[in-house]
Design a protein around this motif. Structure first.
Motif, PDB file in Angstrom:
ATOM      1  N   GLY A   3       9.664  -1.789   0.750  1.00 47.97           N
ATOM      2  CA  GLY A   3       8.699  -0.937   1.808  1.00 47.97           C
ATOM      3  C   GLY A   3       7.742  -0.166   1.018  1.00 47.97           C
ATOM      4  O   GLY A   3       6.428  -0.283   1.571  1.00 47.97           O
ATOM      5  N   GLY A   4       7.978   0.169  -0.245  1.00 50.15           N
ATOM      6  CA  GLY A   4       7.057   0.959  -0.892  1.00 50.15           C
ATOM      7  C   GLY A   4       5.728   0.147  -1.481  1.00 50.15           C
ATOM      8  O   GLY A   4       4.740   0.676  -1.572  1.00 50.15           O
ATOM      9  N   VAL A   5       6.322  -0.985  -2.095  1.00 51.98           N
ATOM     10  CA  VAL A   5       5.230  -1.832  -2.669  1.00 51.98           C
ATOM     11  C   VAL A   5       4.278  -2.242  -1.465  1.00 51.98           C
ATOM     12  O   VAL A   5       3.175  -2.231  -1.799  1.00 51.98           O
ATOM     13  CB  VAL A   5       5.863  -3.099  -3.074  1.00 51.98           C
ATOM     14  CG1 VAL A   5       5.028  -4.154  -3.629  1.00 51.98           C
ATOM     15  CG2 VAL A   5       6.969  -2.523  -4.278  1.00 51.98           C
ATOM     16  N   ALA A   6       4.744  -2.627  -0.386  1.00 52.05           N
ATOM     17  CA  ALA A   6       3.759  -3.333   0.949  1.00 52.05           C
ATOM     18  C   ALA A   6       2.923  -1.959   1.100  1.00 52.05           C
ATOM     19  O   ALA A   6       1.810  -2.315   1.394  1.00 52.05           O
ATOM     20  CB  ALA A   6       4.951  -3.460   1.955  1.00 52.05           C
ATOM     21  N   ILE A   7       3.384  -0.685   1.358  1.00 52.08           N
ATOM     22  CA  ILE A   7       2.540   0.463   1.646  1.00 52.08           C
ATOM     23  C   ILE A   7       1.715   0.608   0.645  1.00 52.08           C
ATOM     24  O   ILE A   7       0.329   1.013   0.815  1.00 52.08           O
ATOM     25  CB  ILE A   7       3.590   1.550   1.898  1.00 52.08           C
ATOM     26  CG1 ILE A   7       4.690   1.535   3.102  1.00 52.08           C
ATOM     27  CG2 ILE A   7       2.612   3.070   2.024  1.00 52.08           C
ATOM     28  CD1 ILE A   7       3.629   1.542   4.537  1.00 52.08           C
ATOM     29  N   GLY A  17       0.443  -1.335  -1.600  1.00 54.40           N
ATOM     30  CA  GLY A  17      -0.788  -2.558  -1.378  1.00 54.40           C
ATOM     31  C   GLY A  17      -1.675  -2.374  -0.324  1.00 54.40           C
ATOM     32  O   GLY A  17      -2.967  -2.564  -0.566  1.00 54.40           O
ATOM     33  N   LYS A  18      -1.220  -1.672   0.706  1.00 57.02           N
ATOM     34  CA  LYS A  18      -1.875  -1.564   1.953  1.00 57.02           C
ATOM     35  C   LYS A  18      -2.869  -0.213   1.960  1.00 57.02           C
ATOM     36  O   LYS A  18      -4.200  -0.129   2.524  1.00 57.02           O
ATOM     37  CB  LYS A  18      -1.250  -1.787   3.261  1.00 57.02           C
ATOM     38  CG  LYS A  18      -1.968  -1.947   4.361  1.00 57.02           C
ATOM     39  CD  LYS A  18      -1.406  -2.503   5.764  1.00 57.02           C
ATOM     40  CE  LYS A  18      -2.111  -2.658   6.803  1.00 57.02           C
ATOM     41  NZ  LYS A  18      -1.414  -3.390   7.960  1.00 57.02           N
ATOM     42  N   PHE A  19      -2.291   0.871   1.539  1.00 48.91           N
ATOM     43  CA  PHE A  19      -2.695   2.345   1.611  1.00 48.91           C
ATOM     44  C   PHE A  19      -2.957   2.935   0.396  1.00 48.91           C
ATOM     45  O   PHE A  19      -3.218   4.075   0.214  1.00 48.91           O
ATOM     46  CB  PHE A  19      -1.784   3.000   2.704  1.00 48.91           C
ATOM     47  CG  PHE A  19      -1.604   2.593   3.921  1.00 48.91           C
ATOM     48  CD1 PHE A  19      -2.585   2.614   4.965  1.00 48.91           C
ATOM     49  CD2 PHE A  19      -0.745   1.633   4.251  1.00 48.91           C
ATOM     50  CE1 PHE A  19      -2.347   2.152   6.394  1.00 48.91           C
ATOM     51  CE2 PHE A  19      -0.311   0.979   5.727  1.00 48.91           C
ATOM     52  CZ  PHE A  19      -1.475   1.226   6.578  1.00 48.91           C
ATOM     53  N   SER A  20      -2.830   2.156  -0.595  1.00 51.79           N
ATOM     54  CA  SER A  20      -2.848   2.919  -1.870  1.00 51.79           C
ATOM     55  C   SER A  20      -1.803   3.768  -2.376  1.00 51.79           C
ATOM     56  O   SER A  20      -0.876   3.982  -1.516  1.00 51.79           O
ATOM     57  CB  SER A  20      -4.334   3.443  -2.121  1.00 51.79           C
ATOM     58  OG  SER A  20      -4.634   4.676  -1.536  1.00 51.79           O
ATOM     59  N   TYR A  21      -2.030   4.793  -3.078  1.00 47.18           N
ATOM     60  CA  TYR A  21      -1.128   5.623  -3.562  1.00 47.18           C
ATOM     61  C   TYR A  21      -1.027   6.804  -2.592  1.00 47.18           C
ATOM     62  O   TYR A  21       0.165   7.359  -2.510  1.00 47.18           O
ATOM     63  CB  TYR A  21      -1.321   6.590  -4.809  1.00 47.18           C
ATOM     64  CG  TYR A  21      -1.080   5.364  -6.152  1.00 47.18           C
ATOM     65  CD1 TYR A  21       0.156   5.029  -6.497  1.00 47.18           C
ATOM     66  CD2 TYR A  21      -2.275   5.035  -6.724  1.00 47.18           C
ATOM     67  CE1 TYR A  21       0.373   4.252  -7.401  1.00 47.18           C
ATOM     68  CE2 TYR A  21      -2.019   3.764  -7.616  1.00 47.18           C
ATOM     69  CZ  TYR A  21      -0.565   3.581  -8.225  1.00 47.18           C
ATOM     70  OH  TYR A  21      -0.375   2.709  -9.165  1.00 47.18           O
ATOM     71  N   THR A  22      -1.690   7.104  -1.904  1.00 52.26           N
ATOM     72  CA  THR A  22      -1.859   8.095  -0.748  1.00 52.26           C
ATOM     73  C   THR A  22      -0.715   7.702   0.238  1.00 52.26           C
ATOM     74  O   THR A  22       0.211   8.498   0.840  1.00 52.26           O
ATOM     75  CB  THR A  22      -3.007   8.275  -0.176  1.00 52.26           C
ATOM     76  OG1 THR A  22      -4.012   8.949  -0.923  1.00 52.26           O
ATOM     77  CG2 THR A  22      -2.927   9.428   1.072  1.00 52.26           C
ATOM     78  N   GLY A  23      -0.766   6.353   0.534  1.00 48.97           N
ATOM     79  CA  GLY A  23       0.386   5.805   1.614  1.00 48.97           C
ATOM     80  C   GLY A  23       1.613   5.910   1.126  1.00 48.97           C
ATOM     81  O   GLY A  23       2.711   6.389   1.535  1.00 48.97           O
TER      82      GLY A  23
END
Length: 475
Positions: free
Chosen positions: A157-161, A163-169
């Motif tokens: 889940g962290g990897v997917a987040i 990839g989509k929202f960068s480090y802020t996400g």
């Protein structure tokens, strides 16, 4: 809502048939009950929930750290430390990454099985740390694999987040995971299903069931996690490499045992709100550790009296009177109940039980008041033992009560010649004449006979001193 029969106690159970709220003291509890019974109609009671009855977890913070210090937990930590030392040594001498991973997973499995056993045991109201043998049975559901699966899912889940929202996400995701992790672990530990622990609906229900105190739980878990991180940091910084793995793993074991005990206690506190069953006998035992069978019988007697079931109340009071701790209160109430019902035979029978109490002296004032009430119903009554007579005579402190002393002392030497408490009764009579009536001659006569007929005993010194005082007043 308060208990109908005890205004100062919160109602925990409700009888739908009688429409009566009960506190824990009032209910009928027996082994293997799924719920307590109503003492009036014997039907099972519905729970109001007990989160306000169980001591809140935030009031037990000073006790949680003591849990890993219990003997079973210390034994596990010692075993875990030895295993950590051996595995740390093997990892150093076997430079094969796959082997090191297997060894670390084995160590992890040991800790996971134990801490989830702690959670499950505490959640059921058992606050004694489990032995490691008990965790072997508990881990038959493969908790280690499920925990690994949980962390893999959270990692993905962290990897997917990211990839989509960068480090802020990612930062927001990590904060979200930190917030829900107590609820996730609770759900996993109680349901033993990975799918249930990551179900958003289950997570929300757990947080909502605990309510605002979930923020306190989140704070506690966060503090423990950061404390462990700091402990690990200092261990790595100050200690040599050979002992770093041992110390860091031991610290991890200690902090995680404490954290999972807290999680289990939260489940115990909110078990009704969370929908988890807790054996009623365990609940009654934990929340009424000092509540004996006799004390519960006293509470039931109050119910029967208020409901007009006097024979049932008498039976319960007789049951409570079997315990010396409650004997005075139980028999006092039994006498009063018979007095109210104008039952002379029942009053005399109950009075005999009351005045035979070996601890009667500590309730002397109540005993004399009750004696006077009994005499208003039956003027011929007087206790049939010298100890009670002595105690009652000692309570007479006015000249206008001389008839009471005369009545109590009338047949002392005839009826109680062999009673070891006879000297105390005679001494009490002499003290009344000397101190209240100021009839020193009568007092001296009684004291001379007392010393002559009963020369041995603890009474002798006091009798001789009082006799000297009387003779001096007569001179």
């Amino acid at each position: 809502m308060d208990c109908k029969y005890h205004d100062n106690k919160q109602a925990l159970w409700h009888c739908e048939e009688c429409d009566i709220p009960f506190c824990m003291d009032c209910v009928e509890v027996e082994a293997q009950m799924s719920a307590p019974r109503c003492v009036l109609c014997r039907r099972y009671l519905a729970s109001y929930g007990v989160s306000q009855h169980v001591e809140p977890f935030w009031n037990r913070l000073n006790t949680f750290y003591q849990y890993p210090l219990q003997k079973p937990a210390k034994s596990f930590l010692l075993f875990y430390a030895i295993a950590s030392l051996v595995i740390g040594f093997l990892i150093d001498i076997i430079p094969i990454g796959f082997v090191g991973l297997i060894l670390r997973l084995a160590l992890m499995a040991m800790l996971v099985s134990y801490v989830f056993s702690v959670l499950s045991k505490t959640a059921k109201g058992d606050f004694i740390a489990p032995t490691y043998d008990q965790t072997v049975t508990y881990d038959s559901d493969g908790m280690t694999v499920k925990v690994i699966g949980l962390f893999i899912l959270l990692f993905l889940g962290g990897v997917a987040i990211t990839g989509k929202f960068s480090y802020t996400g990612l930062y927001l995701y990590l904060l979200f995971v930190a917030f829900i992790i107590p609820a996730v672990l609770v759900t996993l530990g109680m349901s033993k299903h990975l799918s249930s622990s990551i179900n958003p609906l289950n997570i929300l229900e757990t947080i909502a069931g605990i309510g605002f105190p979930y923020l306190i739980l989140f704070g506690l878990v966060t503090v423990i996690t950061y404390s462990l991180s700091w402990a690990t940091f200092f261990i790595n910084y100050w200690l040599p490499d050979p002992v770093v793995f041992l110390m860091s793993q031991t610290a991890t074991g200690f902090f995680y045992i404490m954290m999972f005990h807290i999680l289990g206690y939260v489940v115990y506190q909110y078990h009704a709100e969370l929908g988890y069953g807790v054996d009623i006998e365990v609940l009654a035992t934990n929340e009424n550790a000092d509540l004996t069978v006799e004390q519960r019988a006293m509470a039931h007697a109050d119910i029967y009296i208020q409901e007009g079931r006097y024979q049932d109340a008498k039976d319960k009071l007789l049951e409570a009177g079997q315990n010396l701790k409650f004997q005075e209160a139980a028999y006092h109430k039994l006498v009063k109940l018979n007095l109210v019902k104008q039952d002379m035979a029942g009053t005399i029978k109950a009075a005999k039980l009351y005045f035979d109490n070996p601890e009667l002296k500590s309730h002397a004032y109540n005993a004399f008041s009750l004696y006077q009430q009994i005499r208003r119903l039956e003027p011929r009554f007087r206790p049939m033992n010298a100890n009670a007579r002595a105690i009652l005579i000692e309570q007479v402190r006015h000249k206008n009560q001389a008839e009471e002393v005369a009545w109590l002392a009338q047949d002392l030497e005839e009826k109680f010649a062999q009673d070891p408490n006879l000297p105390q009764a005679l001494l009490a009579q002499a003290k009344y004449f000397a101190e209240i009536e100021h009839e020193d001659t009568k007092a001296a006569t009684i004291l001379k006979q007392l010393i002559e007929n009963h020369p041995q005993g603890a009474h002798r010194f006091e009798a001789e001193q009082l006799l000297k005082a009387c003779q001096a007043m007569m001179a």
